[in-house]
Design a protein around this motif. Structure first.
Motif, PDB file in Angstrom:
ATOM      1  N   CYS A  94       0.842  -1.205   0.000  1.00 57.71           N
ATOM      2  CA  CYS A  94       0.000   0.000   0.000  1.00 57.71           C
ATOM      3  C   CYS A  94       0.883   1.264   0.000  1.00 57.71           C
ATOM      4  O   CYS A  94       1.681   1.462   0.911  1.00 57.71           O
ATOM      5  CB  CYS A  94      -0.937   0.010   1.203  1.00 57.71           C
ATOM      6  SG  CYS A  94      -1.842   1.570   1.321  1.00 57.71           S
ATOM      7  N   PRO A  95       0.733   2.117  -1.021  1.00 57.89           N
ATOM      8  CA  PRO A  95       1.645   3.275  -1.122  1.00 57.89           C
ATOM      9  C   PRO A  95       1.441   4.292  -0.002  1.00 57.89           C
ATOM     10  O   PRO A  95       2.312   5.111   0.250  1.00 57.89           O
ATOM     11  CB  PRO A  95       1.304   3.891  -2.487  1.00 57.89           C
ATOM     12  CG  PRO A  95      -0.011   3.322  -2.884  1.00 57.89           C
ATOM     13  CD  PRO A  95      -0.202   2.037  -2.162  1.00 57.89           C
ATOM     14  N   HIS A  96       0.297   4.222   0.687  1.00 55.09           N
ATOM     15  CA  HIS A  96       0.043   5.214   1.742  1.00 55.09           C
ATOM     16  C   HIS A  96       0.110   4.604   3.142  1.00 55.09           C
ATOM     17  O   HIS A  96      -0.272   5.264   4.113  1.00 55.09           O
ATOM     18  CB  HIS A  96      -1.324   5.869   1.507  1.00 55.09           C
ATOM     19  CG  HIS A  96      -1.432   6.472   0.143  1.00 55.09           C
ATOM     20  ND1 HIS A  96      -0.720   7.589  -0.219  1.00 55.09           N
ATOM     21  CD2 HIS A  96      -2.104   6.068  -0.964  1.00 55.09           C
ATOM     22  CE1 HIS A  96      -0.972   7.861  -1.495  1.00 55.09           C
ATOM     23  NE2 HIS A  96      -1.804   6.947  -1.964  1.00 55.09           N
ATOM     24  N   GLN A 106      11.549  -0.926   1.806  1.00 57.07           N
ATOM     25  CA  GLN A 106      11.950   0.439   2.185  1.00 57.07           C
ATOM     26  C   GLN A 106      13.422   0.552   2.586  1.00 57.07           C
ATOM     27  O   GLN A 106      13.959   1.647   2.672  1.00 57.07           O
ATOM     28  CB  GLN A 106      11.061   0.936   3.331  1.00 57.07           C
ATOM     29  CG  GLN A 106       9.627   1.153   2.858  1.00 57.07           C
ATOM     30  CD  GLN A 106       8.634   1.393   3.975  1.00 57.07           C
ATOM     31  OE1 GLN A 106       9.020   1.444   5.140  1.00 57.07           O
ATOM     32  NE2 GLN A 106       7.375   1.514   3.617  1.00 57.07           N
ATOM     33  N   LEU A 133       5.313  -4.284  -8.723  1.00 56.95           N
ATOM     34  CA  LEU A 133       6.423  -3.517  -8.142  1.00 56.95           C
ATOM     35  C   LEU A 133       7.765  -4.098  -8.576  1.00 56.95           C
ATOM     36  O   LEU A 133       8.248  -5.074  -7.990  1.00 56.95           O
ATOM     37  CB  LEU A 133       6.365  -3.552  -6.606  1.00 56.95           C
ATOM     38  CG  LEU A 133       5.108  -3.046  -5.902  1.00 56.95           C
ATOM     39  CD1 LEU A 133       5.267  -3.197  -4.404  1.00 56.95           C
ATOM     40  CD2 LEU A 133       4.854  -1.593  -6.235  1.00 56.95           C
TER      41      LEU A 133
END
Ligand SMILES: Cc1cc2nc3c(=O)[nH]c(=O)nc-3n(C[C@H](O)[C@H](O)[C@H](O)COP(=O)(O)OP(=O)(O)OC[C@H]3O[C@@H](n4cnc5c(N)ncnc54)[C@H](O)[C@@H]3O)c2cc1C
Ligand code: SF4
Ligand code: SF4
Ligand code: SF4
Length: 466
Positions: A24-26, A175, A200
């Motif tokens: 999830c990008p957020h 990350q 991704l």
């Protein structure tokens, strides 16, 4: 909102892999352990969700992407293919063997080859770390963690038969600094990872090797709690497969241990009774059509074949799909680290014959049930024709309802019991264990499943005696 919480969770088909929360990008989703003893994504702040749909596109149960194991497998392993099988998927080579590290072999669930090959990948600098199941001394007993040395990898040997979630560790590798990892996961998690890798490229680069374990089913955490109450030890380590004192490979023990002592039960005893009846298994396992982890670079399993039953140290079968892993196995054999030889793929399937047949039957039943009971317009998880095109008789459809009812009832008993188990030495939790067994037995009788259970138990006994 167009996300997994709204579209997937209402049907309760979620294996808790956590891949949705990692991509999830957020950062809207977090994995939490629910009342049913399974991990589920929860929306931390629904207002952050942009309904981008990425979580749905990586979820193996959303049906958002029209890809099943067959179509994805063909995209992933086109050139490694020697032959194709509905069950094994694309395969490059099949091996049978074990590690030559005797100490490790005795600690490992089967022949210790999954660990050996992870160590070989690390030592040959093909990866910087491996994502493995690290044991701990309290519930939930195992957490996916990154191991950076062969010694750390060896310490995680074992089979974890209850749920784990990979969300946090996947977020860490996405990350963190640019490194390459290998991961071991169950087939449903492997599918989610492959779908995520399509979306991704960073995940594809950082996770070049995905290993799978053949999977006959996985339990909710309440089953682990039940075991610890049976063994009267909760705040202790849990090992699902110990080879102590056994003379035949399927006759292993489940052990709980601390620094002071350890306690054991036989897998083929009461726990086996629960296992055979899928008590406490995830709902997703009832509709699973991928026993052999068809999307993994290599799949590891037990050599449940007559020739190997009398080898109590344990033996692996491996299916390699990525030619690079085939070469790695061969070089480990040449180097003397591993003793293995190629084996006929028919024998690999034979080793899992019972699970394979039962899986094909049960998942077709459950798929049909879902299709007819979901609200109009709902999307179905993407499954292979093997499951979706099977024609079922009226009696078989009734069987689907009986089995689903049995599954729901027994899950309820387990969840109820888990509220009482905080002190396993206490009188009530132990009484509750007997009540769970009693209720399971009553449900089996009520749902007409007792005869099938006795048949399965007889099969397990015959297998042990061979
Ligand atoms: C839920 C489950 C069901 C299984 N069902 C079958 C079956 O029906 N038939 C069969 O032949 N084999 C089955 N297996 C596989 C078998 O138990 C062994 O794991 C496999 O043969 C590998 O043995 P090994 O000695 O090479 O393991 P090892 O060398 O000890 O390596 C196993 C690696 O897998 C990791 N690991 C263990 N459990 C999990 C997990 N749940 N998720 C992610 N990583 C994990 C460990 O940390 C370790 O790194 C199952 C395993 C699991 C976890
Ligand atoms: S839809 Fe997009 S923003 Fe919303 S939870 Fe899913 S991935 Fe996150
Ligand atoms: S991606 Fe995994 S954790 Fe997320 S909803 Fe789907 S099955 Fe559940
Ligand atoms: S049986 Fe299928 S759904 Fe269940 S844990 Fe194993 S791979 Fe996942």
């Amino acid at each position: 909102m167009n996300n997994v919480v709204e579209k997937v969770l209402p049907f309760d088909y979620c294996c808790g892999c956590g891949v949705c929360s990692a991509v999830c990008p957020h950062g809207c989703l977090e994995m939490k352990l629910g009342e049913n003893g399974e991990y589920r994504p929860v929306s931390l702040d629904p207002s952050q969700c942009t309904s981008c749909g990425l979580c749905l596109q990586v979820c193996p149960y959303s049906g958002e992407v029209p890809e099943n194991e067959e179509t994805l497998g063909l995209q992933l392993f086109p050139e490694g293919k020697k032959e194709h099988s509905d069950n094994l998927g694309q395969w490059d080579e099949t091996f049978c063997g074990a590690t030559n590290d005797e100490e490790h072999r005795l600690k490992a669930p089967s022949g210790g080859l999954a660990t050996s090959l992870l160590c070989a990948l690390l030592e040959s600098h093909k990866i910087d770390g491996a994502i493995v199941a690290k044991p701990s001394l309290e519930s939930p007993w195992f957490q996916p963690t990154i191991a950076y040395t062969p010694e750390e990898i060896r310490q995680t040997t074992g089979s974890v038969y209850h749920v784990m979630t990979f969300g946090p560790v996947l977020r860490e590798i996405l990350q963190g600094p640019e490194k390459r990892y290998a991961i071991v996961a169950l087939p449903c998690v492997v599918k989610a990872l492959r779908l995520a890798q399509k979306k991704l490229p960073r995940l594809k680069d950082r996770l070049p090797f995905i290993f799978s374990l053949t999977c006959g089913g996985c339990n909710c955490l309440h089953v682990a709690d039940l075991l610890c109450v049976m063994l009267r030890s909760r705040k202790l380590g849990l090992k699902y497969r110990s080879k102590t004192n056994s003379t035949k490979s399927p006759d292993f023990r489940i052990t709980t241990f601390s620094q002071q002592d350890e306690r054991q039960v036989r897998m083929l005893g009461l726990f086996g009774f629960l296992w055979i009846n899928h008590v406490g298994q995830l709902k997703t396992c009832g509709m699973c059509d991928d026993l052999f982890g068809m999307l993994a670079d290599a799949t590891f399993m037990d050599a449940w074949l007559e020739d190997y039953f009398l080898e109590p140290r344990g033996t692996n079968l491996i299916i390699t799909r990525n030619p690079e892993i085939t070469e790695l196995v061969k070089s480990e054999i040449a180097r003397g680290a591993v003793s293995a030889e190629t084996i006929n793929p028919e024998l690999v399937m034979k080793s899992q014959e019972v699970a394979m047949n039962e899986r094909a039957y049960l998942s077709a039943l459950r798929y049909d049930y879902e299709k007819t009971h979901r609200p109009e317009g709902s999307i179905m998880p993407c499954k292979r024709d093997l499951i979706t095109q099977r024609t079922l008789t009226k009696e078989e459809k009734k069987e689907a309802v009986r089995r689903l009812r049995f599954h729901q009832q027994t899950r309820k008993y387990l969840a109820k019991m888990s509220r009482y188990h905080s002190n396993p030495d206490h009188f009530y939790p132990r009484i509750y264990v007997y009540r769970v067994f009693w209720k399971v037995l009553c449900s089996l009788i009520r749902n007409g499943l007792l005869e099938k259970t006795l048949h399965s138990l007889k099969f397990a006994k015959d297998k042990r005696n061979k």
